[in-house]
Design an enzyme around this catalytic site. Structure first.
Site, short mmCIF file in Angstrom:
data_model
loop_
_atom_site.label_atom_id
_atom_site.label_comp_id
_atom_site.label_asym_id
_atom_site.label_seq_id
_atom_site.Cartn_x
_atom_site.Cartn_y
_atom_site.Cartn_z
N SER A 18 0.87 -1.17 0.00
CA SER A 18 0.00 0.00 0.00
C SER A 18 0.90 1.22 0.00
CB SER A 18 -0.85 -0.02 1.26
OG SER A 18 -1.18 1.29 1.63
N SER A 19 0.42 2.31 -0.57
CA SER A 19 1.28 3.48 -0.67
C SER A 19 1.58 4.10 0.70
CB SER A 19 0.67 4.52 -1.60
OG SER A 19 -0.61 4.87 -1.18
N CYS A 20 0.87 3.68 1.76
CA CYS A 20 1.17 4.23 3.08
C CYS A 20 2.47 3.69 3.67
CB CYS A 20 0.01 4.03 4.04
SG CYS A 20 -0.22 2.32 4.47
N TYR B 134 -0.38 -0.53 10.34
CA TYR B 134 -0.68 -1.16 9.05
C TYR B 134 0.53 -1.12 8.13
CZ TYR B 134 -3.01 -1.82 4.52
OH TYR B 134 -3.37 -2.27 3.28
N LYS C 133 2.76 -4.13 6.37
CA LYS C 133 2.94 -4.23 4.92
C LYS C 133 4.43 -4.21 4.54
CE LYS C 133 -1.13 -4.80 3.27
NZ LYS C 133 -1.42 -6.01 2.48
N HIS D 19 -12.76 4.12 3.55
CA HIS D 19 -11.89 5.11 2.91
C HIS D 19 -12.74 6.23 2.34
CE1 HIS D 19 -8.82 1.84 2.88
NE2 HIS D 19 -8.07 2.87 3.20
P1 GDP Z 1 -5.68 7.72 3.69
O1 GDP Z 1 -5.32 7.98 2.27
O2 GDP Z 1 -4.96 6.55 4.28
O3 GDP Z 1 -5.54 8.96 4.52
O4 GDP Z 1 -7.19 7.23 3.73
P2 GDP Z 1 -8.66 7.85 3.66
O5 GDP Z 1 -9.26 7.42 2.39
O6 GDP Z 1 -9.35 7.44 4.92
O7 GDP Z 1 -8.54 9.44 3.71
C1 GDP Z 1 -8.12 10.20 2.65
C2 GDP Z 1 -8.35 11.67 2.92
O8 GDP Z 1 -9.75 11.94 2.80
C3 GDP Z 1 -7.96 12.16 4.33
O9 GDP Z 1 -7.35 13.44 4.20
C4 GDP Z 1 -9.31 12.31 5.04
O10 GDP Z 1 -9.29 13.30 6.05
C5 GDP Z 1 -10.20 12.74 3.87
N1 GDP Z 1 -11.64 12.50 4.09
C6 GDP Z 1 -12.62 13.42 3.91
N2 GDP Z 1 -13.82 12.92 4.24
C7 GDP Z 1 -13.61 11.64 4.63
C8 GDP Z 1 -14.48 10.60 5.08
O11 GDP Z 1 -15.68 10.75 5.22
N3 GDP Z 1 -13.90 9.39 5.36
C9 GDP Z 1 -12.54 9.19 5.22
N4 GDP Z 1 -12.06 7.98 5.50
N5 GDP Z 1 -11.71 10.17 4.82
C10 GDP Z 1 -12.22 11.38 4.52
#
Ligand code: GDP
Length: 318
Positions: free
Chosen positions: A113-115, A142, A146, A185
């Site tokens: 994963s890119s994280c 996580y 990975k 996500h």
């Molecule tokens: P990340 O790429 O591991 O950070 O995974 P996420 O998909 O959970 O979050 C991506 C970005 O979307 C982060 O900056 C979150 O703050 C933003 N985000 C905005 N609204 C939401 C929401 O309702 N759910 C999640 N999971 N992220 C959100």
């Protein structure tokens, strides 16, 4: 175009994690190959259970393994279920990679994963940025699991000559996503939230964080196609990023989702919610050099993901 160096035809191919979004996409893509597909339900083999995994591999002896099983979630899930995220993912990687080797698998593809890249690594993220700095704290457990999986694949290659490769997909979305309001996500979360807001004519939708983080989004069927391509054409210890090479701010992305869903109200941001990593864009030079690039534009992918969401989760609102 890279030449085919590994032929899938006629092989027993195991997709670990076939019920997840990534595994489902791999199964859809592999339906186009002349292979013998193997899957096993979690009720029969829990991939965290070493004895069950070893026994299943000894019985079925897959020749090819796509390791797409993982405990995954969005920024909140990663940050609060930290023990589950490290334990489950370490156990799955250790059990499946070792069992594949011990039972003579010819090839294995591990999905990272890119994280796994450091929080402040130079963007776009090159494969050699792994382990050059500290991780984003919210998903460190996580990411550590990975990274361990990637290092296992690398170690089994160097010590045993196993043809095990690792790929790093960027943020994925598409059919079969997890739509949990808190643990999903961002793509699935916003599709669900904008859909409900449209139905209830809510004046406002709240998006987490500041809206300024930037993310790269890849449609999951594109990712599955890239994995099959790499299985056939790539064999080396170095990782390969899988992405589009383009990113978008969360604020702009929220507008894309609102347009696709047809929500016309206001979009607001809640900075008390975590932003996570400021930017996450993969350098896809290596993948492009191997002859693959993404084909699904973001708008189209989100449209398809939205249709899948309505069909899977809210058919009565179609
Ligand atoms: P990340 O790429 O591991 O950070 O995974 P996420 O998909 O959970 O979050 C991506 C970005 O979307 C982060 O900056 C979150 O703050 C933003 N985000 C905005 N609204 C939401 C929401 O309702 N759910 C999640 N999971 N992220 C959100």
């Amino acid at each position: 175009m890279a030449p085919v160096i590994f032929d899938l035809a006629g092989k027993r191919v195991f997709v670990a994690g076939h019920r997840g979004m990534v595994g489902q996409a791999l199964v859809r893509r592999l339906a186009k190959e002349r292979i013998d597909l193997l899957t096993v339900p979690r009720s029969e083999v829990d991939l965290r259970d070493q004895a069950a995994v070893f026994a299943w591999f000894a019985r079925n002896r897959p020749q090819v393994v796509f390791l797409a099983a993982a405990t995954v979630g969005g920024v909140v899930a990663n940050n609060t279920r930290r023990a589950e995220f490290i334990y489950d993912n370490l156990a799955i990687a250790a059990n499946v990679i070792h069992a594949a080797h011990a039972n003579g698998a010819e090839k294995l593809l591990f999905l990272g994963s890119s994280c796994i890249y450091p929080k402040f690594a130079a963007q776009p993220l090159r494969e050699d940025a792994m382990l050059t700095g500290l991780l984003e704290p919210t998903n460190e457990p996580y990411a550590i699991a990975k990274i361990a999986g990637i290092k296992m694949a690398e170690a089994y290659r160097s010590q045993y000559g196993a043809d095990f490769i690792s790929v790093m997909p960027t943020n994925l979305y598409g059919p079969g996503d997890n739509y949990h309001p808190e643990y999903s996500h961002v793509v699935a979360a916003l599709i669900g939230r904008f859909h409900e807001a449209k139905l209830t004519r809510a004046p406002e939708v709240i998006v987490w964080g500041t809206g300024t983080p930037r993310r790269e989004f890849l449609y999951v069927d594109d990712m599955a196609d890239a994995c099959v391509h790499l299985m056939k054409t790539y064999s080396a210890p170095e990782l390969v990023n899988i992405g589009t090479g383009e990113d978008i701010s969360i604020a702009d992305f929220a507008r894309v989702v609102a347009d696709v869903v047809g929500y016309e109200g206001r979009i607001s941001f809640d900075p008390s919610r975590p932003d996570g990593t400021p930017r996450k864009l993969l350098d896809v030079t290596r993948l492009a050099g191997l002859g693959w690039s993404a084909t699904t534009p973001l708008q189209d992918g989100v449209r398809r993901a939205y249709r899948a969401f309505v069909a899977e989760m809210r058919p009565e609102t179609a």
